[in-house]
Design an enzyme around this catalytic site. Structure first.
Site, mmCIF file in Angstrom:
data_model
loop_
_atom_site.group_PDB
_atom_site.id
_atom_site.type_symbol
_atom_site.label_atom_id
_atom_site.label_comp_id
_atom_site.label_asym_id
_atom_site.label_seq_id
_atom_site.Cartn_x
_atom_site.Cartn_y
_atom_site.Cartn_z
ATOM 1 N N LYS B 79 -33.780 34.415 -29.449
ATOM 2 C CA LYS B 79 -31.826 33.623 -28.602
ATOM 3 C C LYS B 79 -31.301 33.158 -30.119
ATOM 4 O O LYS B 79 -31.458 31.968 -30.434
ATOM 5 C CB LYS B 79 -32.539 33.144 -27.652
ATOM 6 N N SER B 159 -27.712 34.631 -19.153
ATOM 7 C CA SER B 159 -27.026 34.645 -20.497
ATOM 8 C C SER B 159 -28.113 35.317 -21.455
ATOM 9 O O SER B 159 -27.960 36.110 -22.358
ATOM 10 C CB SER B 159 -26.922 33.512 -20.776
ATOM 11 N N SER B 183 -30.809 32.087 -16.154
ATOM 12 C CA SER B 183 -30.340 32.545 -18.034
ATOM 13 C C SER B 183 -31.990 33.233 -18.264
ATOM 14 O O SER B 183 -31.982 34.192 -19.386
ATOM 15 C CB SER B 183 -30.108 31.961 -18.896
#
Lengths: 95, 491, 487
Positions: B79, B159, B183
């Site tokens: 990420k 997210s 998330s």
């Protein structure tokens, strides 16, 4: 409590975010909606409740007083938008 | 040779160890798949092919020498919130576009220590603020799943939308992700993948771009329960560089998968049966209960009475912390600088241009709730409510070993659908945000599909540091669910 | 407690009283910074003592330095203050180019040290007490340099993250002298404890001065804060200027606006710092990257046990143990090296005499040459030996001065100098009697007048001294003279 355009202007100033004048009203409406959503909390009785700042129950760990970092100004300045002679160069500060 | 991207992480590690294929082959297969899929799915902000192949080559050498680490040769995605040395780490924000940290996050450095191979940086909501991956400065991620007979693009959730989409579309064997309000778990639920947010303090936050420090926690997204257990073991561990990192041993999480769950007490909180919960979500939940019953668990009804206040409390605490955490993006030392007539203008222009609308909205809310005269009414109140939520869980865990809930109140929704209504968007996290506030581990696993054929997830919540029990329960449910469906390839 | 006349400023409308409170920032004498492992040394190249934590890079986290915590506790104990076993670090949010994180980590609601007090001594031996409100730990900011480029500011983060103890006094001071004496005493205290080197020139100890004025006995006035004053003289100058400014404003019918001001040492003026005023909403909240600082009571006890003797205690002991005057004791204690030197020299000697030599002759020489007591060219043992020679009658006080000059010049131990130059005092009564007889015989008129006016005996003493080259023991000479003159 509803947020008005003047409050948005003040808060945006505090947060150092330029918001054009025409955005203040729409933002005030958006933020007011969020604020009224979070104001549900008023329904909760929190008398005598200790505020919870962390989910961790251990105490603050400490480090020994040993110098083991620094000594590499180049690394610190590597990503700087502007630097000169080892300094960060920033817009003129007027005191 | 079959398609190496279809392997699970466990399958790949075993195959690599058995020298059925090489790490370079695994990396190449994934890089090829990404090249083909990314224009449509946009899961990766960038790939790092040179680095991937060099790491894979080194893995092959270690495997040859019999020095393989636990994740040796495993091709994974990272990420964009994790700082990776010399590789752009932008938190999907324009304000950090081009920022190449001269350091590596603790979590990723542990993954490299254990032999994992980096394919690239995964897309996400800007600064991890969002539930649909639409706030990314690098464009939204598209869910590899589509509803039956539809070609409409759906959100992968957020997210960690890039992480979830990449895992679902076989663009990596597993991915790192982070979870501040849901998330990891909500995108996992939207993409038919497994995601776990461990106990707060389990994974070091050092080198992860901060959103809300007291809530942020790293975790993995994987194709199976076992895969996430393998990832989490490498990602976890005490880090003296993070004052909130827990000084505890890391168990062999994978060893919990497959363990009997007989006799475990499972709490089912009636307070999560929120008004307007779609029928299919309620049915999924009941199905999960049945599976656990069948596995020998005892189901108990529990109360978590402050659940409905978790989201409002979260939307004070998280923005407040974020408003301060994001003050360092000021155009002075790194990242974007937008010129102006004086210092204040440079600050204001830089931050106006560098941050997207959702990030700005949260900074403004956070600044407001901390400002003079409002601190007690909002911020302090939220911290007290946070305590009550944590107390609810503490009481519940005196009676049960784990809690079962839905992960999200709906299946994946179309991109663009909820953009105009921040609160509707925030409601995505209604079931997940409680564990962030309380610091508890939460795992989401695919448990079924919606009427339109989209994946739906169930969430297991555990006691502090009891991820092991979650892995055992999730393993049992995974087996019972038998969900192994992958999205039909349309890209 | 002060026995001094109150300090008053004469205005057009009458007398004014000045009310002063100080916030002293003392840099902790640590090797590394408060929350990072970068060094704190002075004079490094720009941005050399900077870790990525100090520069506020994404994902960087603070970890506290145990030594800094210990120094704060130690200083708190020295101020007889309440040690808070649980304290909280807060973020103070504001934007400034030398504040990389966009916030300063400080302690707002729950500081590590609570209320205490400091007894402050003036040079004349009078004293007064200043209440301490709190002491907390916080990070220093970096340094902005405005004169390297006409259109830009240069930022050096070497100081960013350095540990400071902010020591906040109650508004208990009433004159520029008192404020300066307070800072001097506080500086002495931290230097005694080794928690801060007290170097004001390097900015390692500096003060924010809160100044307000009122008619004597009236309600407190509105205060202005003068930031970062870094010498005792400047503190006094700034207060005098600011007090007069405020009086003028009020007497002209104006009102004092609470604000932050800057002292311009060149002009001797204070001026408003508008740039700091505009964003006066610091949005303090507990730093979520840190946890509450909990002090183990056992550790606090251990710190207490290692406290050195503090100036206040040393002052009392100097008087009781050595019989010194309050003034002499205060001057000695003013410099721990001088006090140690004295105690070393006074071992087994006449302490008062040793104190005189240390405070007058030796301190005079050292001051003239700009030397510190750590680097005294004359050892404490030799000063002790010199005093020993005086008290055992080997040399007179007058000869001792000559011996001391030779010691200072590096001629060696006093006994050796006396030996080498034949400076031994004549105490042999036979030799003295002979000399006296000779003088009396040669001056019968003086003998007569001395019999009538005993004060005239001094003339004879002088003559004997002259005859013996100053080596005669004055006591013995007196005795013999008195006997021979029948006084």
């Amino acid at each position: 409590m509803a947020i008005d355009a003047a409050t948005v202007r003040r808060v945006a100033k505090l947060a150092r975010i330029a918001e054009p004048e025409e955005r203040l009203e729409p933002l005030a409406r958006e933020l007011s909606a969020i604020i009224s959503f979070i104001e549900q909390l008023d329904e909760v009785n929190t008398d005598g409740v200790e505020p919870m700042t962390s989910a961790v129950h251990v105490t603050l760990p400490m480090r020994e007083d040993v110098v083991a970092d620094g000594g590499d100004a180049e690394r610190v300045l590597l990503n700087a938008p502007k630097s000169d002679q080892g300094f960060f160069v920033v817009p003129k500060v007027v005191e | 040779m079959s398609d190496l991207t279809k392997l699970t992480l466990k399958g790949a590690i075993d195959g690599l160890k058995a020298k059925s294929f090489s790490a370079v082959e695994v990396a190449k297969a994934h890089l090829d798949a990404i090249a083909a899929a990314n224009p449509a799915i946009n899961a990766y902000i960038q790939t790092t092919p040179d680095q991937a192949l060099a790491m894979a080559k080194a893995s092959d050498e270690r495997i040859a020498k019999g020095e393989a680490g636990p994740l040796e040769g495993a091709a994974i995605g990272i990420k964009d919130l994790f700082c990776t040395k010399g590789v752009q780490s932008a938190a999907a924000s324009n304000i950090l576009r081009g920022f190449k940290p001269p350091y590596e996050s603790t979590v990723t450095s542990q993954l490299w220590r254990d032999g994992a191979v980096m394919l690239g940086k995964l897309n996400m909501d800007e600064f991890a603020m969002g539930s649909s991956n639409e706030s990314s400065a690098f464009g939204p991620v598209v869910n590899p799943w589509r509803a039956k007979d539809s070609s409409q693009n759906l959100t992968p959730g957020g997210s960690s939308g890039g992480s979830a989409a990449a895992v679902a579309a076989d663009l990596c064997l597993a991915a790192t992700a982070t979870d501040t309000g849901g998330s990891i778990r909500q995108p996992a639920a939207f993409t038919g993948t497994v995601g776990i947010k461990p106990t707060y303090g389990r994974c070091s936050r050092f080198g992860i771009v901060a959103f809300a420090s007291s809530l942020d926690q790293a975790g993995p997204i994987g194709k199976t329960v076992e895969d996430t257990a393998l990832m989490l073991r490498s990602m976890s561990g005490h880090d003296p560089k993070d004052s909130t990192s827990l000084p505890v041993e890391v168990p062999d999480f994978a060893a919990f998968v497959g363990k009997s769950v007989k006799g475990l007490k499972i709490g089912v909180p009636g307070d999560y049966r929120i008004e307007g919960m779609p029928e299919e979500i309620a049915r999924l939940w009941d199905q999960g209960i049945e599976w656990l019953k069948a596995a020998g668990c005892e189901i108990k009804s529990i109360r978590l009475p402050h659940t409905k206040y978790a989201l409002p409390a979260y939307y004070i605490i998280a923005p407040a912390e974020a408003s301060s955490n994001l003050a360092r993006y000021d155009g002075m030392r790194f990242g974007l600088r937008e010129e102006g007539g004086n210092l204040t203008e440079v600050y204001e222009n830089t931050r106006a241009k560098g941050f997207g609308p959702e990030v700005k909205r949260r900074i403004l809310i956070g600044t407001y709730v901390l400002s003079a005269g409002y601190y007690d009414a909002y911020y302090l109140k939220a911290l007290k409510v946070r305590r009550r939520i944590a107390d609810d869980f503490e009481a519940a865990f005196k009676e049960v070993d784990a809690i079962l809930t839905p992960t999200a109140p709906s299946a994946a929704f179309p991109l663009g659908q909820r953009n105009d209504d921040p609160i509707a968007m925030y409601l995505n996290d209604v079931f997940t945000v409680t564990t962030n506030l309380a610091g508890l581990p939460g795992l989401s696993l695919p448990a079924g599909t919606s009427q339109t054929g989209l994946p739906l997830g169930l969430q297991l919540i555990g006691k502090p540091l009891d991820e092991g029990t979650l892995f055992s329960l999730a393993g049992a449910m995974e087996q019972a669910a038998g969900v192994s469906a992958k999205p039909a390839k349309w890209w | 407690m002060s026995e001094r006349p109150p300090y008053r400023i004469q205005g057009r409308t009458g007398e004014w009283e000045v009310v002063l409170g100080l916030e002293v920032h003392a840099q902790v004498a640590s090797k590394a910074k408060l929350f990072s492992a970068a060094g704190t040394g002075f004079g490094a190249a720009p941005n050399d003592h900077v870790s990525l934590v100090d520069a506020g890079f994404p994902g960087m986290l603070p970890v506290i330095n145990r030594f800094c915590v210990e120094q704060a506790v130690k200083t708190g104990l020295g101020l007889k203050a309440k040690i808070n076993h649980r304290s909280i670090f807060d973020r103070k949010n504001y934007f400034y180019p030398d504040l990389p994180q966009g916030y300063q980590i400080s302690q707002f609601k729950d500081p590590i040290v609570g209320e205490g007090e400091l007894i402050v001594h003036h040079d004349d031996g009078t004293s007064f007490t200043v209440g301490i409100e709190r002491l907390h730990l916080e990070q220093d900011a970096g340094k902005s340099i405005h004169d390297m480029d006409p259109n830009a500011t240069y930022v050096d983060l070497n100081r960013s993250g350095v540990a400071l103890m902010e020591i906040v006094s109650r508004p208990d001071m009433r004159s520029p002298d008192e404020a300066a004496a307070y800072v001097k005493t506080l500086r002495q205290l931290v230097r005694y404890m080794g928690t801060c080197d007290g170097d004001m020139e390097k900015g390692n100890l500096r003060a924010d001065v809160n100044v307000s004025v009122r008619k004597p006995g009236a309600e407190l006035g509105t205060r202005c804060e003068i930031k970062n004053v870094n010498s005792l003289r400047f503190i006094q100058q700034a207060i005098v200027y600011e007090a007069h400014r405020q009086i003028e404003v009020i007497e002209d019918g104006g009102k004092i606006v609470q604000e932050t001001r800057l002292f311009d040492a060149g002009k001797g003026e204070t001026r408003s710092m508008r740039s700091k005023e505009e964003a006066h909403d610091y949005r303090y909240f507990p730093d979520p990257d840190l946890l509450p600082l909990v002090l183990d009571p056992v550790w606090v006890k251990q710190i207490q046990a290692t406290l050195p003797e503090l100036p206040e205690q040393k002052l009392a002991r100097m008087q009781s143990q050595y019989g010194l005057s309050a003034y002499d004791a205060a001057v000695l204690v003013g410099d721990v090296a001088r006090a140690d030197f004295f105690e070393e020299a006074a071992k087994g000697r006449d302490a008062k005499l040793v104190a005189n030599w240390v405070l007058n002759d030796l301190s005079g020489k050292m001051g003239a040459d700009g030397l510190e007591f750590e680097a005294s060219p004359v050892s404490a043992a030799d000063i002790g030996a010199l005093v020993g020679l005086i008290t055992d009658g080997t040399i007179s006080g007058k000869i001792a001065r000559e011996v001391f000059e030779r010691m200072w010049a590096g001629e060696g131990a006093p006994a050796a100098i006396v030996e080498k130059h034949g400076l031994v005092q004549v105490t042999d009564t036979g030799a003295l009697e002979a000399a006296i007889d000779e003088i009396m015989a040669a001056n019968p008129d003086k003998v007569e007048s001395a019999k009538e006016k005993p004060q005239a005996i001094g003339w004879f003493v002088g003559q004997v001294m002259k005859a013996t080259g100053g080596k005669a023991n004055p006591g013995a000479v007196n005795q013999i003279l008195k006997a021979k003159l029948g006084l």
